[in-house]
Motif scaffolding. Structure first.
Motif, PDB file in Angstrom:
ATOM      1  N   ALA A   1       0.401  -1.604   0.138  1.00  0.00           N
ATOM      2  CA  ALA A   1      -0.043  -0.003   0.163  1.00  0.00           C
ATOM      3  C   ALA A   1       0.727   1.002   0.114  1.00  0.00           C
ATOM      4  O   ALA A   1       0.678   2.083  -0.544  1.00  0.00           O
ATOM      5  N   MET A   2       1.950   1.552   0.409  1.00  0.00           N
ATOM      6  CA  MET A   2       2.535   2.409   0.535  1.00  0.00           C
ATOM      7  C   MET A   2       3.046   2.788  -0.390  1.00  0.00           C
ATOM      8  O   MET A   2       3.722   3.852  -0.941  1.00  0.00           O
ATOM      9  N   ASN A   3       4.124   1.895  -0.711  1.00  0.00           N
ATOM     10  CA  ASN A   3       4.735   1.760  -2.469  1.00  0.00           C
ATOM     11  C   ASN A   3       3.807   2.434  -3.196  1.00  0.00           C
ATOM     12  O   ASN A   3       4.496   2.117  -4.338  1.00  0.00           O
ATOM     13  N   ARG A   4       3.062   1.456  -2.959  1.00  0.00           N
ATOM     14  CA  ARG A   4       1.582   1.693  -4.425  1.00  0.00           C
ATOM     15  C   ARG A   4       1.320   3.289  -4.162  1.00  0.00           C
ATOM     16  O   ARG A   4       1.396   3.910  -5.313  1.00  0.00           O
ATOM     17  N   PHE A   5       1.107   3.965  -2.787  1.00  0.00           N
ATOM     18  CA  PHE A   5       0.385   5.091  -2.824  1.00  0.00           C
ATOM     19  C   PHE A   5       2.087   6.326  -3.472  1.00  0.00           C
ATOM     20  O   PHE A   5       1.089   7.251  -4.005  1.00  0.00           O
ATOM     21  N   ILE A   6       3.108   6.405  -3.218  1.00  0.00           N
ATOM     22  CA  ILE A   6       4.072   6.708  -3.438  1.00  0.00           C
ATOM     23  C   ILE A   6       4.587   6.552  -4.625  1.00  0.00           C
ATOM     24  O   ILE A   6       4.682   7.685  -5.203  1.00  0.00           O
ATOM     25  N   GLY A   7       4.198   5.683  -5.624  1.00  0.00           N
ATOM     26  CA  GLY A   7       4.485   5.014  -6.874  1.00  0.00           C
ATOM     27  C   GLY A   7       3.751   6.563  -7.747  1.00  0.00           C
ATOM     28  O   GLY A   7       3.691   6.764  -9.107  1.00  0.00           O
ATOM     29  N   ARG A   8       2.071   5.851  -6.967  1.00  0.00           N
ATOM     30  CA  ARG A   8       1.587   6.972  -7.841  1.00  0.00           C
ATOM     31  C   ARG A   8       1.617   8.254  -7.896  1.00  0.00           C
ATOM     32  O   ARG A   8       1.008   8.811  -8.769  1.00  0.00           O
ATOM     33  N   ILE A   9       2.225   8.720  -6.927  1.00  0.00           N
ATOM     34  CA  ILE A   9       2.230   9.763  -7.129  1.00  0.00           C
ATOM     35  C   ILE A   9       3.758  10.435  -7.669  1.00  0.00           C
ATOM     36  O   ILE A   9       3.271  11.571  -8.035  1.00  0.00           O
ATOM     37  N   ALA A  10       4.622   9.260  -6.934  1.00  0.00           N
ATOM     38  CA  ALA A  10       6.323   9.086  -8.081  1.00  0.00           C
ATOM     39  C   ALA A  10       5.785   9.954 -10.103  1.00  0.00           C
ATOM     40  O   ALA A  10       6.512  10.184 -10.990  1.00  0.00           O
ATOM     41  N   MET A  11       4.435   8.974 -10.510  1.00  0.00           N
ATOM     42  CA  MET A  11       4.481   8.852 -11.153  1.00  0.00           C
ATOM     43  C   MET A  11       4.091  10.287 -12.463  1.00  0.00           C
ATOM     44  O   MET A  11       4.714  10.410 -13.415  1.00  0.00           O
ATOM     45  N   TYR A  12       3.789  10.605 -11.874  1.00  0.00           N
ATOM     46  CA  TYR A  12       3.183  12.388 -12.369  1.00  0.00           C
ATOM     47  C   TYR A  12       5.200  12.777 -12.537  1.00  0.00           C
ATOM     48  O   TYR A  12       4.652  14.428 -13.051  1.00  0.00           O
ATOM     49  N   LEU A  13       5.368  12.453 -11.886  1.00  0.00           N
ATOM     50  CA  LEU A  13       7.290  13.724 -12.144  1.00  0.00           C
ATOM     51  C   LEU A  13       7.160  13.762 -13.594  1.00  0.00           C
ATOM     52  O   LEU A  13       8.482  14.385 -13.734  1.00  0.00           O
ATOM     53  N   ILE A  14       7.072  12.886 -13.794  1.00  0.00           N
ATOM     54  CA  ILE A  14       6.849  12.849 -15.482  1.00  0.00           C
ATOM     55  C   ILE A  14       7.237  13.696 -16.392  1.00  0.00           C
ATOM     56  O   ILE A  14       7.464  14.890 -17.004  1.00  0.00           O
ATOM     57  N   PHE A  15       6.021  14.365 -15.673  1.00  0.00           N
ATOM     58  CA  PHE A  15       5.270  16.089 -16.184  1.00  0.00           C
ATOM     59  C   PHE A  15       5.859  16.934 -15.759  1.00  0.00           C
ATOM     60  O   PHE A  15       6.106  17.770 -16.811  1.00  0.00           O
ATOM     61  N   ALA A  16       6.296  16.992 -14.306  1.00  0.00           N
ATOM     62  CA  ALA A  16       7.763  18.146 -14.290  1.00  0.00           C
ATOM     63  C   ALA A  16       8.472  18.238 -14.742  1.00  0.00           C
ATOM     64  O   ALA A  16       9.400  19.005 -15.462  1.00  0.00           O
TER      65      ALA A  16
END
Length: 198
Positions: free
Chosen positions: A14-29
């Motif tokens: 659950a923790m890595n899913r939450f962090i990973g789902r947020i981190a994938m938006y870094l591609i837009f940054a």
């Protein structure tokens, strides 16, 4: 499987899913920084910060998204024989080979912690004790006491000269998450060998 192990696997997932789902938006940054770099080079004066900022964002994207990638099984594998094996045989092989990955990640984590300590001005050989002393000084004396333990903060050798420690802290955090996820995968493989699913 014992309920403590099942709870561990589910919490880490659950923790890595939450962090990973947020981190994938870094591609837009990253796209935004590179787009601004192109526009600035074409129409204005080139900006010094764009290349290194893009590198730092890419490190965060890659390192924080890695554990989620392992969880999804979307990491790259050599699939010469592996794809044809049964799930139980895959789990048996994975339960053995994961120790090589854990060893590699352990060495990488120690190197990341040592490098982070160096970037905060510690030049000794005990980075974990340095961080323990730093945390103790912060708790007992506040930021000023912790600042006294730190030496010269490392900066990039570029013309922009940003501090390096933030990206190294992200690297330490990402490798730690990867270690936790690999341990969870090991427990999941043991459950599959026993005919259970977590």
């Amino acid at each position: 499987m014992p309920s403590a192990i099942v709870a561990y696997v589910r919490r880490i997932d659950a923790m890595n899913r939450f962090i990973g789902r947020i981190a994938m938006y870094l591609i837009f940054a990253l796209i935004g920084v590179l787009l601004w770099s192109s526009v600035a080079k074409t129409f204005f004066s080139p900006k010094l910060w764009t290349l290194e900022t893009a590198q730092f964002v890419m490190v965060a994207y890659y390192v924080l998204g890695g554990p989620y990638s392992i969880q999804l099984g979307s990491n790259v594998r050599m699939d010469l024989f592996y794809g044809e094996w049964s799930p139980r045989r895959k789990a048996m092989v994975d339960a053995v080979t994961i120790f090589f990955l854990l060893f590699y990640l352990g060495v990488l984590f120690y190197g990341a912690v040592s490098s982070t300590a160096y970037s905060l001005g510690y030049f000794g050989t005990e980075p974990f004790s340095f961080f323990g002393n730093l945390a103790w000084a912060f708790v007992t004396g506040g930021p000023d006491a912790a600042g006294e333990l730190m030496g010269y903060l490392e900066t990039s050798p570029s013309a922009w000269r940003p501090y390096i420690w933030p990206v190294k802290v992200i690297l330490c955090f990402g490798v730690l998450l990867m270690l936790l996820q690999c341990t969870a995968e090991f427990f999941r493989d043991i459950a599959r060998i026993r005919g259970e699913e977590i």
